[in-house]
Design an enzyme around this catalytic site. Structure first.
Site, PDB file in Angstrom:
ATOM      1  N   LYS A  80      38.034  50.979  42.370  1.00  0.00           N
ATOM      2  CA  LYS A  80      37.096  50.112  43.086  1.00  0.00           C
ATOM      3  C   LYS A  80      37.637  49.688  44.451  1.00  0.00           C
ATOM      4  O   LYS A  80      36.874  49.283  45.330  1.00  0.00           O
ATOM      5  CB  LYS A  80      36.768  48.863  42.265  1.00  0.00           C
ATOM      6  CG  LYS A  80      37.898  47.853  42.128  1.00  0.00           C
ATOM      7  CD  LYS A  80      37.468  46.651  41.303  1.00  0.00           C
ATOM      8  CE  LYS A  80      38.600  45.631  41.175  1.00  0.00           C
ATOM      9  NZ  LYS A  80      38.962  45.004  42.456  1.00  0.00           N
ATOM     10  N   ASP A  81      38.951  49.789  44.636  1.00  0.00           N
ATOM     11  CA  ASP A  81      39.555  49.423  45.911  1.00  0.00           C
ATOM     12  C   ASP A  81      39.620  50.585  46.891  1.00  0.00           C
ATOM     13  O   ASP A  81      40.085  50.422  48.019  1.00  0.00           O
ATOM     14  CB  ASP A  81      40.986  48.891  45.706  1.00  0.00           C
ATOM     15  CG  ASP A  81      41.008  47.553  44.984  1.00  0.00           C
ATOM     16  OD1 ASP A  81      40.022  46.807  45.128  1.00  0.00           O
ATOM     17  OD2 ASP A  81      41.995  47.268  44.281  1.00  0.00           O
ATOM     18  N   ARG A 128      30.017  40.610  47.248  1.00  0.00           N
ATOM     19  CA  ARG A 128      29.152  41.107  46.173  1.00  0.00           C
ATOM     20  C   ARG A 128      29.030  40.066  45.067  1.00  0.00           C
ATOM     21  O   ARG A 128      27.932  39.745  44.603  1.00  0.00           O
ATOM     22  CB  ARG A 128      29.719  42.423  45.627  1.00  0.00           C
ATOM     23  CG  ARG A 128      29.010  42.941  44.381  1.00  0.00           C
ATOM     24  CD  ARG A 128      29.748  44.117  43.762  1.00  0.00           C
ATOM     25  NE  ARG A 128      31.130  43.791  43.393  1.00  0.00           N
ATOM     26  CZ  ARG A 128      31.465  43.143  42.286  1.00  0.00           C
ATOM     27  NH1 ARG A 128      30.538  42.741  41.439  1.00  0.00           N
ATOM     28  NH2 ARG A 128      32.737  42.899  42.013  1.00  0.00           N
ATOM     29  N   ARG A 129      30.181  39.554  44.634  1.00  0.00           N
ATOM     30  CA  ARG A 129      30.163  38.560  43.573  1.00  0.00           C
ATOM     31  C   ARG A 129      29.512  37.257  44.029  1.00  0.00           C
ATOM     32  O   ARG A 129      28.710  36.653  43.309  1.00  0.00           O
ATOM     33  CB  ARG A 129      31.603  38.296  43.101  1.00  0.00           C
ATOM     34  CG  ARG A 129      32.204  39.443  42.312  1.00  0.00           C
ATOM     35  CD  ARG A 129      33.698  39.267  42.098  1.00  0.00           C
ATOM     36  NE  ARG A 129      34.256  40.270  41.195  1.00  0.00           N
ATOM     37  CZ  ARG A 129      35.549  40.538  41.081  1.00  0.00           C
ATOM     38  NH1 ARG A 129      36.431  39.881  41.841  1.00  0.00           N
ATOM     39  NH2 ARG A 129      35.972  41.460  40.233  1.00  0.00           N
ATOM     40  N   ARG A 146      41.950  34.695  47.474  1.00  0.00           N
ATOM     41  CA  ARG A 146      42.553  36.009  47.325  1.00  0.00           C
ATOM     42  C   ARG A 146      43.921  35.887  46.672  1.00  0.00           C
ATOM     43  O   ARG A 146      44.448  34.798  46.513  1.00  0.00           O
ATOM     44  CB  ARG A 146      42.693  36.691  48.696  1.00  0.00           C
ATOM     45  CG  ARG A 146      41.378  37.282  49.215  1.00  0.00           C
ATOM     46  CD  ARG A 146      41.631  38.232  50.362  1.00  0.00           C
ATOM     47  NE  ARG A 146      42.584  39.263  49.966  1.00  0.00           N
ATOM     48  CZ  ARG A 146      43.537  39.749  50.766  1.00  0.00           C
ATOM     49  NH1 ARG A 146      43.673  39.293  51.993  1.00  0.00           N
ATOM     50  NH2 ARG A 146      44.353  40.699  50.333  1.00  0.00           N
ATOM     51  N   ARG A 152      45.529  33.505  41.727  1.00  0.00           N
ATOM     52  CA  ARG A 152      44.164  32.957  41.728  1.00  0.00           C
ATOM     53  C   ARG A 152      44.013  31.873  40.642  1.00  0.00           C
ATOM     54  O   ARG A 152      43.350  30.856  40.862  1.00  0.00           O
ATOM     55  CB  ARG A 152      43.142  34.075  41.517  1.00  0.00           C
ATOM     56  CG  ARG A 152      43.124  35.069  42.659  1.00  0.00           C
ATOM     57  CD  ARG A 152      41.946  36.002  42.569  1.00  0.00           C
ATOM     58  NE  ARG A 152      42.139  37.189  43.408  1.00  0.00           N
ATOM     59  CZ  ARG A 152      41.164  37.984  43.815  1.00  0.00           C
ATOM     60  NH1 ARG A 152      39.913  37.722  43.487  1.00  0.00           N
ATOM     61  NH2 ARG A 152      41.414  39.045  44.545  1.00  0.00           N
ATOM     62  N   CYS A 239      33.632  46.934  52.324  1.00  0.00           N
ATOM     63  CA  CYS A 239      33.876  45.536  51.974  1.00  0.00           C
ATOM     64  C   CYS A 239      33.072  44.595  52.870  1.00  0.00           C
ATOM     65  O   CYS A 239      32.968  43.408  52.592  1.00  0.00           O
ATOM     66  CB  CYS A 239      35.363  45.210  52.073  1.00  0.00           C
ATOM     67  SG  CYS A 239      35.984  45.296  53.754  1.00  0.00           S
TER      68      CYS A 239
END
Length: 781
Positions: A80-81, A128-129, A146, A152, A239
């Site tokens: 996904k990155d 997105r989130r 981040r 986190r 992104c």
């Protein structure tokens, strides 16, 4: 054999990489597998959102560089990155079985999303989130957060956040699934494309290693990843834009949930599609999403002719346009403002010839609005002043396509003003009346000439040159004084602008003598008398600037900034050659010589094509002929080592003869012609090789100006001299070369001007635009 696996240093990254290491070690005991930790830029910068520092690629670049160089054999990433395509020379192997792809909520006190207090604060570094969460709970406050999982979680406690969003896959791999409060299903949040999948990246030529890794591939995961990443690639997601895609197996095939939005989150689209083929699923999802996100159409008035008369807002939108649909008489300079890849479609209308009917233009606008985000309808003057812009706006509104109008300067006032005539003036004209002179059948419009003849207003007729006689006859018949002043302005706001002034009973004869051409504006009224008081003789004087290439000339801009009227003529266009450079060949070079900006640009293009960069020039000595070439080189971050004290090939030869010896290898990066003196001078003292980087090709143009209106012509190269005078009619050439001062940038250009026979040559003191400008001012004395 020992294989080295590259990994980021976070706990999650290392767990993922150790998982791969153990699988490989067990399957291939004859080989050894070691892990090398590599620090990436994304790991070093933890206090800024991804889209502010460059995007997802920041987590992989350093690892990819080591794979390419052969320092390591493979890299392990979270798919996904990864950007939609790997770096040149690298490939992803087939996907292994994915971990849980869902996003999850970790909440401090609440038990689920609906239980969160109003205005609760949630941390995430993903647009997105954030946007999907706000879609369900607009009251929530989203803050950027981040770092790795532990970081986190710690920040959530320290900052007293109500919760954070993470990927289930990472938590499960860390053995931390106990901290999960709520799993978010695709109906609640569509996860990132390929979330939960490992990306194993190797060099393209490492076929044996690829086969070893592909043994562990999982067909179901591969199909899911294919659909998700195909969707991302076709949408152009990064992104900077929120994009989600989740594909999952069903009894009959696959289901793909997808979402996409813009950077601000004010436009989002969602779709759910079913099928058996992953690529078809992606294609259908993209089609559905784009339909929902259809673009905006801007109706922009380009003004009356001069490209600088477009509004600031109009020009800014034009620069962003994905598609421009433009009319006749739109200056090429405005089309040059469009970005690379912008589709430009001509739909101009001339008398008795329509490239496209209005109904077809309307349909084209709607079609392109579905294809592009920003569509510009570029119209001369103002869109709503006899431009049929109203019809286009109504059609788009009926199609439920958003349309915005950006007004333009109309020729109904601009033409008169540029001719030195105000359309209103205290004590002379109480107002002005604007009409079109012909109807849709190309007949004289049904106008109230009786009212016009008695009016105290200025009369302005657009599109009326072919109806001039009928207009004057009707006004005279209805009682207007035959001595009423009239002016016809042809090609207003352009280098071809001409004005013809007379009275109502003589204007037709005079216009015929002047051979005026369309488009033209007719102005009738006593305000025309003010022209003699307002317009100065020098207002009609033009300075011609020749140039190579389609970019605006810096000299022309300098003249404009000082109030000079200028007209640019493109005499040549640059075509860059495909003269590929090899790393081995370049390594032998000791000196690089550049004598023009095009040589620099061409060389850099060849470097890029050969997959080389500035590091390959570390031991080269760079030589330039003058300041302009030096400045262009600086744009690439290179400081020239040598430049002669005086610009020119002769001085460059003297400098190089003092510097080089027989063992030196020189590349002379140049155009297809010229530079013979330098080569002849140096080939006896060193090894010099001409590297042809570009060709200056001839461009055909027309000179529409009268000689009496021209004050000077500027030339920045000898080829422009030849090409310009080749375009002048034979019967006029003598008057041009004997009466018009020519400004030369330097020795070679002056020599060519003398060869043509030009009598008045002013050579710049040095080869700069500022020095040329000084000579132009001198020509005005």
């Amino acid at each position: 054999m020992k294989y080295i696996i590259g990994s980021r240093g976070s706990r999650l990254a290392l767990i993922q990489t150790k998982y791969v290491q153990e699988k490989l070690a067990k399957a291939y005991p004859e080989h050894s597998f070691e892990i090398e930790v590599i620090k990436t830029k994304g790991d070093k910068i933890q206090n800024k959102p991804l889209d502010k520092i460059g995007g997802k690629g920041l987590f992989v670049k350093e690892i990819e560089e080591k794979i390419i160089s052969g320092e390591i054999h493979m890299g392990v990433h979270s798919m996904k990155d990864m950007p939609s395509t790997p770096a040149k020379g690298l490939v992803f192997t087939k996907s292994w079985k994915r971990e849980d792809p869902r996003d999850v909520l970790i909440l401090r006190t609440a038990s689920n999303l609906s239980d969160l207090r109003k205005g609760a604060v949630i941390g995430t570094g993903s647009k997105r989130r954030a946007f999907q969460l706000l879609k369900q709970r607009p009251d929530l406050k989203i803050v950027n957060i981040r770092g790795n999982v532990d970081t986190r979680l710690r920040k959530m406690e320290e900052q007293e956040l109500d919760g954070i969003i993470l990927a289930a896959a990472g938590l499960k791999r860390l053995g931390m699934q106990d901290v999960i409060t709520q799993y978010l299903e695709p109906e609640e949040m569509i996860s990132a494309p390929a979330q939960g999948v490992l990306a194993l990246e190797v060099r393209e030529d490492q076929k044996e290693l690829q086969q070893m890794l592909d043994v562990f591939s999982d067909e179901e995961t591969m199909n899911e990843v294919c659909a998700e990443r195909n969707f991302l690639e076709q949408m152009g997601g990064s992104c900077h834009t929120p994009a989600g895609a989740r594909c999952q197996k069903t009894n009959d095939g696959y289901r793909l949930d997808a979402m996409f939005g813009n950077e601000d989150g004010n436009k989002q689209a969602y779709t759910k599609v079913y099928g058996t083929d992953p690529e078809t699923l992606a294609k259908t999802a993209v089609k559905n999403i784009k339909k929902q996100l259809e673009g905006i159409v801007y109706l922009i008035g380009a003004g009356p002719g001069d490209p600088e008369l477009i509004t600031v807002k109009g020009k800014e939108i034009l620069k962003k346009a994905d598609c421009v649909i433009y009319d006749r008489l739109i200056p090429q300079e405005l089309l040059d403002e469009t970005k690379a890849g912008c589709e430009c479609i001509y739909v101009g209308k001339e008398n008795h010839h329509h490239t496209m009917k209005q109904e077809q233009i309307n349909e084209l606008l709607a079609e392109k609005a579905l294809q592009y985000d920003i569509v510009v309808r570029l119209k001369g003057g103002d869109p709503f002043v006899f431009g049929r812009g109203g019809e286009e706006a109504i059609y788009l509104a009926n199609q439920e396509i958003h349309c915005e109008v950006i007004p333009g300067i109309s020729s109904c006032i601009a033409a008169a003003e540029l001719a030195g005539i105000p359309v209103t003036h205290r004590g002379i004209s109480k107002g002005f009346r604007v009409v079109t002179a012909h109807d849709c059948r190309n007949q004289l419009s049904d106008l109230n000439f009786a009212s016009m003849a008695k009016s105290e207003e200025t009369l302005v007729f657009l599109m009326g040159l072919t109806k001039l006689e009928e207009i004057t006859t009707n006004l005279l018949k209805k009682g207007m004084n035959e001595n009423t002043p009239v002016v016809v302005i042809s090609n207003a706001a352009s280098a071809k602008q001409k004005t013809c002034t007379a009275t109502l009973n003589t204007i037709q004869e005079k216009a015929d003598q002047e051979k005026l051409s369309s488009p033209a504006v007719i102005v009738v009224g006593d305000v025309v008398k003010l022209q003699k008081e307002i317009q100065k003789p020098e207002d009609t004087i033009w300075h011609l600037v020749t140039k190579v290439g389609d970019q605006p000339s810096k000299l022309a801009q300098l003249l404009k900034d000082h109030g000079y009227k200028i007209k640019e003529f493109q005499t040549g266009e640059i075509s860059y050659k495909k003269n590929l450079i090899s790393k081995e060949e370049l390594a032998k070079v000791t000196y690089l010589i550049f004598t023009s900006r095009y040589g620099v640009h061409g060389f850099m293009k060849q470097m890029k094509a050969a997959n080389l960069d500035l590091r390959n020039l570390y031991d080269k000595k760079i030589v330039v002929v003058g300041e302009k070439t030096k400045d262009v080189l600086m744009e690439y971050g290179i400081v020239a080592d040598f430049m002669p004290k005086e610009a020119g090939e002769v001085y460059l030869c003297k400098l190089m003869k003092q510097e080089v010896n027989k063992d030196d290898v020189i590349w002379y990066c140049k155009g297809i012609s010229g530079g013979e003196i330098l080569k002849e001078t140096l080939e006896s003292v060193c090894q010099i090789k001409e590297k042809i980087m570009y060709e200056n090709k001839k461009v055909i143009f027309d000179v529409h100006l009268q000689i009496k209106d021209i004050k000077s012509i500027s030339f920045t190269c000898a080829s422009s001299v030849r090409r310009f005078f080749d375009q002048i009619k034979k019967e006029e050439i003598k008057e041009w070369i004997e009466n018009i001062p020519c400004i030369s940038i330097g020795e070679k250009t002056t020599k060519q001007l003398k060869k043509v026979g030009v009598k008045h040559i002013l050579e710049a003191k040095d080869t700069t635009y500022l020095s040329m400008f000084d000579k132009i001012k001198e020509s005005m004395l």
